[in-house]
Design a protein around this motif. Structure first.
Motif, PDB file in Angstrom:
ATOM      1  N   ARG A  91       0.824  -1.213   0.000  1.00 60.58           N
ATOM      2  CA  ARG A  91       0.000   0.000   0.000  1.00 60.58           C
ATOM      3  C   ARG A  91       0.858   1.262   0.000  1.00 60.58           C
ATOM      4  NH1 ARG A  91      -5.303  -1.771   0.654  1.00 60.58           N
ATOM      5  NH2 ARG A  91      -5.356  -3.972   1.257  1.00 60.58           N
ATOM      6  N   GLU A  92       2.033   1.197   0.574  1.00 63.48           N
ATOM      7  CA  GLU A  92       2.956   2.329   0.456  1.00 63.48           C
ATOM      8  C   GLU A  92       3.379   2.526  -0.994  1.00 63.48           C
ATOM      9  OE1 GLU A  92       5.104   2.138   4.877  1.00 63.48           O
ATOM     10  OE2 GLU A  92       5.985   1.105   3.139  1.00 63.48           O
ATOM     11  N   ALA A  93       3.588   1.430  -1.700  1.00 60.79           N
ATOM     12  CA  ALA A  93       3.948   1.533  -3.105  1.00 60.79           C
ATOM     13  C   ALA A  93       2.817   2.159  -3.912  1.00 60.79           C
ATOM     14  CB  ALA A  93       4.301   0.154  -3.660  1.00 60.79           C
ATOM     15  N   VAL A  94       1.576   1.758  -3.622  1.00 65.98           N
ATOM     16  CA  VAL A  94       0.430   2.361  -4.295  1.00 65.98           C
ATOM     17  C   VAL A  94       0.382   3.861  -4.025  1.00 65.98           C
ATOM     18  CG1 VAL A  94      -2.090   2.500  -4.275  1.00 65.98           C
ATOM     19  CG2 VAL A  94      -0.973   0.271  -4.408  1.00 65.98           C
ATOM     20  N   ALA A  95       0.668   4.251  -2.779  1.00 63.54           N
ATOM     21  CA  ALA A  95       0.604   5.667  -2.417  1.00 63.54           C
ATOM     22  C   ALA A  95       1.655   6.501  -3.133  1.00 63.54           C
ATOM     23  CB  ALA A  95       0.762   5.816  -0.906  1.00 63.54           C
ATOM     24  N   LEU A  96       2.704   5.866  -3.645  1.00 64.29           N
ATOM     25  CA  LEU A  96       3.664   6.605  -4.452  1.00 64.29           C
ATOM     26  C   LEU A  96       3.040   7.104  -5.752  1.00 64.29           C
ATOM     27  CD1 LEU A  96       6.848   4.347  -4.168  1.00 64.29           C
ATOM     28  CD2 LEU A  96       6.443   6.516  -2.982  1.00 64.29           C
ATOM     29  N   LEU A  97       1.977   6.431  -6.207  1.00 63.91           N
ATOM     30  CA  LEU A  97       1.368   6.753  -7.498  1.00 63.91           C
ATOM     31  C   LEU A  97       0.038   7.470  -7.377  1.00 63.91           C
ATOM     32  CD1 LEU A  97       1.907   3.522  -9.630  1.00 63.91           C
ATOM     33  CD2 LEU A  97       3.423   5.474  -9.352  1.00 63.91           C
ATOM     34  N   ALA A  98      -0.751   7.154  -6.366  1.00 65.07           N
ATOM     35  CA  ALA A  98      -2.135   7.625  -6.361  1.00 65.07           C
ATOM     36  C   ALA A  98      -2.646   7.797  -4.939  1.00 65.07           C
ATOM     37  CB  ALA A  98      -3.022   6.631  -7.120  1.00 65.07           C
ATOM     38  N   ASP A  99      -3.715   8.617  -4.822  1.00 60.54           N
ATOM     39  CA  ASP A  99      -4.336   8.880  -3.520  1.00 60.54           C
ATOM     40  C   ASP A  99      -5.727   8.274  -3.388  1.00 60.54           C
ATOM     41  OD1 ASP A  99      -2.148  10.579  -2.753  1.00 60.54           O
ATOM     42  OD2 ASP A  99      -3.013  12.146  -4.028  1.00 60.54           O
ATOM     43  N   ASP A 100      -6.272   7.762  -4.477  1.00 59.73           N
ATOM     44  CA  ASP A 100      -7.678   7.332  -4.453  1.00 59.73           C
ATOM     45  C   ASP A 100      -7.811   5.847  -4.773  1.00 59.73           C
ATOM     46  OD1 ASP A 100      -6.904   7.486  -7.094  1.00 59.73           O
ATOM     47  OD2 ASP A 100      -8.804   8.351  -7.801  1.00 59.73           O
ATOM     48  N   PHE A 101      -6.969   5.019  -4.186  1.00 63.54           N
ATOM     49  CA  PHE A 101      -6.967   3.586  -4.472  1.00 63.54           C
ATOM     50  C   PHE A 101      -8.239   2.925  -3.966  1.00 63.54           C
ATOM     51  CE2 PHE A 101      -5.576  -0.806  -3.308  1.00 63.54           C
ATOM     52  CZ  PHE A 101      -5.277  -1.246  -4.585  1.00 63.54           C
ATOM     53  N   HIS A 102      -8.872   2.171  -4.852  1.00 62.43           N
ATOM     54  CA  HIS A 102     -10.075   1.411  -4.501  1.00 62.43           C
ATOM     55  C   HIS A 102      -9.794  -0.059  -4.774  1.00 62.43           C
ATOM     56  CE1 HIS A 102     -12.391   5.118  -4.069  1.00 62.43           C
ATOM     57  NE2 HIS A 102     -11.887   5.505  -5.224  1.00 62.43           N
ATOM     58  N   GLU A 103      -9.736  -0.844  -3.727  1.00 63.60           N
ATOM     59  CA  GLU A 103      -9.364  -2.245  -3.863  1.00 63.60           C
ATOM     60  C   GLU A 103     -10.473  -3.042  -4.536  1.00 63.60           C
ATOM     61  OE1 GLU A 103      -7.391  -5.798  -1.118  1.00 63.60           O
ATOM     62  OE2 GLU A 103      -7.853  -3.827  -0.271  1.00 63.60           O
ATOM     63  N   LEU A 104     -10.083  -3.921  -5.439  1.00 62.97           N
ATOM     64  CA  LEU A 104     -11.043  -4.806  -6.085  1.00 62.97           C
ATOM     65  C   LEU A 104     -11.435  -5.926  -5.142  1.00 62.97           C
ATOM     66  CD1 LEU A 104      -9.389  -5.163  -9.621  1.00 62.97           C
ATOM     67  CD2 LEU A 104     -11.392  -3.778  -9.022  1.00 62.97           C
ATOM     68  N   ALA A 105     -12.653  -6.416  -5.318  1.00 63.59           N
ATOM     69  CA  ALA A 105     -13.100  -7.550  -4.516  1.00 63.59           C
ATOM     70  C   ALA A 105     -12.235  -8.760  -4.836  1.00 63.59           C
ATOM     71  CB  ALA A 105     -14.563  -7.846  -4.805  1.00 63.59           C
ATOM     72  N   SER A 106     -11.816  -9.476  -3.799  1.00 66.63           N
ATOM     73  CA  SER A 106     -10.944 -10.631  -3.997  1.00 66.63           C
ATOM     74  C   SER A 106     -11.750 -11.882  -4.310  1.00 66.63           C
ATOM     75  CB  SER A 106     -10.104 -10.882  -2.740  1.00 66.63           C
ATOM     76  OG  SER A 106      -9.290  -9.766  -2.461  1.00 66.63           O
ATOM     77  N   PRO A 107     -11.251 -12.742  -5.200  1.00 66.07           N
ATOM     78  CA  PRO A 107     -11.907 -14.031  -5.435  1.00 66.07           C
ATOM     79  C   PRO A 107     -12.048 -14.799  -4.122  1.00 66.07           C
ATOM     80  CG  PRO A 107     -10.221 -13.621  -7.080  1.00 66.07           C
ATOM     81  CD  PRO A 107     -10.058 -12.547  -6.033  1.00 66.07           C
ATOM     82  N   THR A 108     -13.073 -15.635  -4.042  1.00 61.43           N
ATOM     83  CA  THR A 108     -13.431 -16.261  -2.771  1.00 61.43           C
ATOM     84  C   THR A 108     -12.886 -17.669  -2.575  1.00 61.43           C
ATOM     85  OG1 THR A 108     -15.512 -17.027  -3.745  1.00 61.43           O
ATOM     86  CG2 THR A 108     -15.535 -14.893  -2.609  1.00 61.43           C
ATOM     87  N   ALA A 109     -12.149 -18.203  -3.535  1.00 67.12           N
ATOM     88  CA  ALA A 109     -11.646 -19.575  -3.392  1.00 67.12           C
ATOM     89  C   ALA A 109     -10.728 -19.678  -2.178  1.00 67.12           C
ATOM     90  CB  ALA A 109     -10.905 -19.994  -4.656  1.00 67.12           C
ATOM     91  N   GLU A 110     -10.787 -20.812  -1.500  1.00 65.19           N
ATOM     92  CA  GLU A 110      -9.966 -21.048  -0.309  1.00 65.19           C
ATOM     93  C   GLU A 110      -9.012 -22.216  -0.568  1.00 65.19           C
ATOM     94  OE1 GLU A 110      -9.827 -19.247   2.333  1.00 65.19           O
ATOM     95  OE2 GLU A 110     -11.513 -17.906   1.892  1.00 65.19           O
ATOM     96  N   TYR A 111      -7.938 -22.263   0.203  1.00 64.71           N
ATOM     97  CA  TYR A 111      -7.005 -23.380   0.124  1.00 64.71           C
ATOM     98  C   TYR A 111      -7.533 -24.585   0.888  1.00 64.71           C
ATOM     99  CZ  TYR A 111      -3.066 -20.681  -1.787  1.00 64.71           C
ATOM    100  OH  TYR A 111      -2.236 -19.957  -2.579  1.00 64.71           O
ATOM    101  N   ALA A 112      -7.181 -25.768   0.415  1.00 65.36           N
ATOM    102  CA  ALA A 112      -7.354 -26.964   1.243  1.00 65.36           C
ATOM    103  C   ALA A 112      -6.407 -26.843   2.435  1.00 65.36           C
ATOM    104  CB  ALA A 112      -7.027 -28.204   0.424  1.00 65.36           C
ATOM    105  N   PRO A 113      -6.622 -27.592   3.509  1.00 58.25           N
ATOM    106  CA  PRO A 113      -5.728 -27.508   4.666  1.00 58.25           C
ATOM    107  C   PRO A 113      -4.266 -27.671   4.259  1.00 58.25           C
ATOM    108  CG  PRO A 113      -7.658 -28.811   5.211  1.00 58.25           C
ATOM    109  CD  PRO A 113      -7.739 -28.522   3.740  1.00 58.25           C
TER     110      PRO A 113
END
Length: 480
Positions: free
Chosen positions: A24-46
């Motif tokens: 997020r610090e790297a993102v802040a080097l470029l922009a001030d209005d970052f909007h995170e995309l929804a993450s895919p919901t798949a989960e790992y097996a144990p």
């Protein structure tokens, strides 16, 4: 990969080491209005696909330490704009998809869920016609997932190809460190590659390379010298640099890609030469305007690419994109030296990138010829020249060429546009230099001047022969 952790303060330096930033610090080097995309919901097996004992615990510790759930954060932002600056190109910046790696999460390694996020980000970019900017800091593929992790590189490569086919630009910013598959896909596969100063960049990470390897070879600066990246940019300059690149590569009107850019005006108040030898002498005059002067006069602002991506860079061939009368135009310009294989390959790379993005091209011809030393032959000079000839011939966009100095043989012709090449009064274009022509014909030295006349290499000769469309007029400020 190990659990992660940088051993350095976030966004700072330790000793002489390069600065490291969180995702997020790297993102802040470029922009001030970052909007995170929804993450895919798949989960790992144990413990993941390999049931690697302790893998779940390692990921949990990484999440607690970084505040992230995976090694990459994806979202949209207006690069170059300020908070609330809007999403259009111009003063408000350019809206883009940002992909930022968190090295503190298992060394920024790629696993299956990382691949899910990257695929989703690329898909979003294509659906919304947005460029992609990757802020990379990774140690490679995640060992705890074995070949399932390594296979993510194919997945990433596929997404990059689809985005390229959609004619959307891809930029990469290499942070410290950028190694392994992340460098060999997202990084090295981008259209424009920037790097932070001192960043470790290389396919082999520090723990797997030969112990006697030169550490400098694995730095951003060394990769720039080797033609693998385009520029090293300080963090405080990164926002402006990326914003300029995005503006240049996205403000493209498909309706004008077949409209040839006008040739530059002549910069020197030079009369047309009386003889062939006069033409040669005028073109070789040290005070004659060179490529940089023409580019400065033609473009209001510009950004350069560098290197052939094959291990070489030629300072005698400058390439990039600039703004001319509000329109983006790509350029490839010879600087008066013998063009080396890396220069031809860099120009071919520029022409192909411009063609894919729908950006017309300006080329400036100025070389005594292709480099012909043993090193050039070992670097496959013939193949490099052939590749540029092919790139120009196949270009789907218009190309305008201007001979501004010496036009020496095939090394010059490879950069010239068929049917749209112009000449300045202080230039010449010849099948071969008159001295070499005389030598081949076994003529004495005192016949070099008459040989120059026979070659009909003057600008007015070239126009009469139909080799050039015409001789450009002098710029108004040069005629006063």
């Amino acid at each position: 990969m190990p659990d992660g952790g940088t051993g350095r303060p976030r966004g700072g330096r330790t000793g002489d080491g390069p600065a490291r930033f969180t995702a997020r610090e790297a993102v802040a080097l470029l922009a001030d209005d970052f909007h995170e995309l929804a993450s895919p919901t798949a989960e790992y097996a144990p413990d993941g696909p390999l049931s690697w004992q302790g893998y779940d615990d390692s990921r949990a510790r990484a999440a607690a330490r970084t505040g992230e759930q995976e090694s990459v954060v994806c979202g949209t932002a207006t690069v170059g704009g300020t908070k609330g600056g809007g999403g259009d190109n111009g003063v408000g910046g350019t809206r883009a998809v940002l992909i930022s790696f968190e090295f503190g999460f298992l060394g920024g390694s790629l696993g299956e869920r990382t691949g899910d996020r990257l695929e989703a980000a690329y898909t979003y970019a294509r659906e919304h016609s947005l460029p992609v900017v990757s802020l990379i800091a990774t140690g490679g593929s995640r060992m705890q997932e074995g070949m399932r992790a390594l296979a993510q590189l194919q997945r990433v490569a596929r997404q990059s190809v689809l985005t390229r086919e959609a004619r959307l630009p891809q930029l990469a910013v290499l942070r410290d460190p950028t190694t392994g598959g992340g460098w060999a896909t997202l990084g090295a596969g981008a259209d424009v590659i920037l790097a932070l100063p001192g960043a470790q960049v290389g396919f082999a990470g520090a723990r797997v390379r030969p112990q006697d390897a030169d550490p400098y070879a694995y730095t951003a600066e060394a990769q720039l010298e080797a033609g693998a990246i385009d520029a090293v940019v300080a963090p405080d300059r990164l926002r402006a640099e990326v914003a300029l690149w995005l503006e240049l590569l996205t403000t493209v009107d498909p309706a004008t890609e077949r409209v040839a850019p006008p040739p530059p005006r002549a910069l020197a108040a030079t009369p047309l030469p009386r003889t062939g030898w006069d033409a040669v002498q005028q073109a070789r005059a040290p005070e004659r305007p060179r490529a940089q002067a023409y580019l400065d006069a033609y473009f209001t602002r510009r950004a350069a690419i560098s290197g052939d991506r094959c291990g070489g860079a030629d300072p005698g061939m400058v390439c990039g994109f600039g703004k001319h009368d509000g329109r983006t135009v790509a350029y490839a310009a010879q600087c008066g030296t013998a063009t080396r294989p890396a220069g031809f390959r860099t120009a071919a790379r520029l022409v192909r990138l411009a063609g894919r993005l729908g950006i017309p091209v300006l080329t400036l011809v100025d070389t005594p010829g292709a480099a012909n030393d043993a090193e050039a032959e070992r670097a496959a000079a013939g193949a490099a020249i052939a590749d540029l000839f092919a790139a120009v011939a196949a270009s789907p966009v218009s190309i305008t060429s201007l001979v501004i100095g010496e036009g020496g043989s095939g090394g010059a012709l490879a950069l010239a546009a068929p049917d749209n090449t112009w000449a300045t009064p202080d230039s010449y274009f010849s099948v071969i230099a008159p001295e070499l022509a005389a030598a081949i014909l076994k003529r004495p030295g005192d016949e070099i001047r008459s040989t120059a006349d026979q070659l009909r290499l003057r600008p007015q000769d070239l126009a009469e022969l139909g080799v050039v469309r015409g001789i450009v007029e002098q710029a108004p400020e040069q005629t006063r």
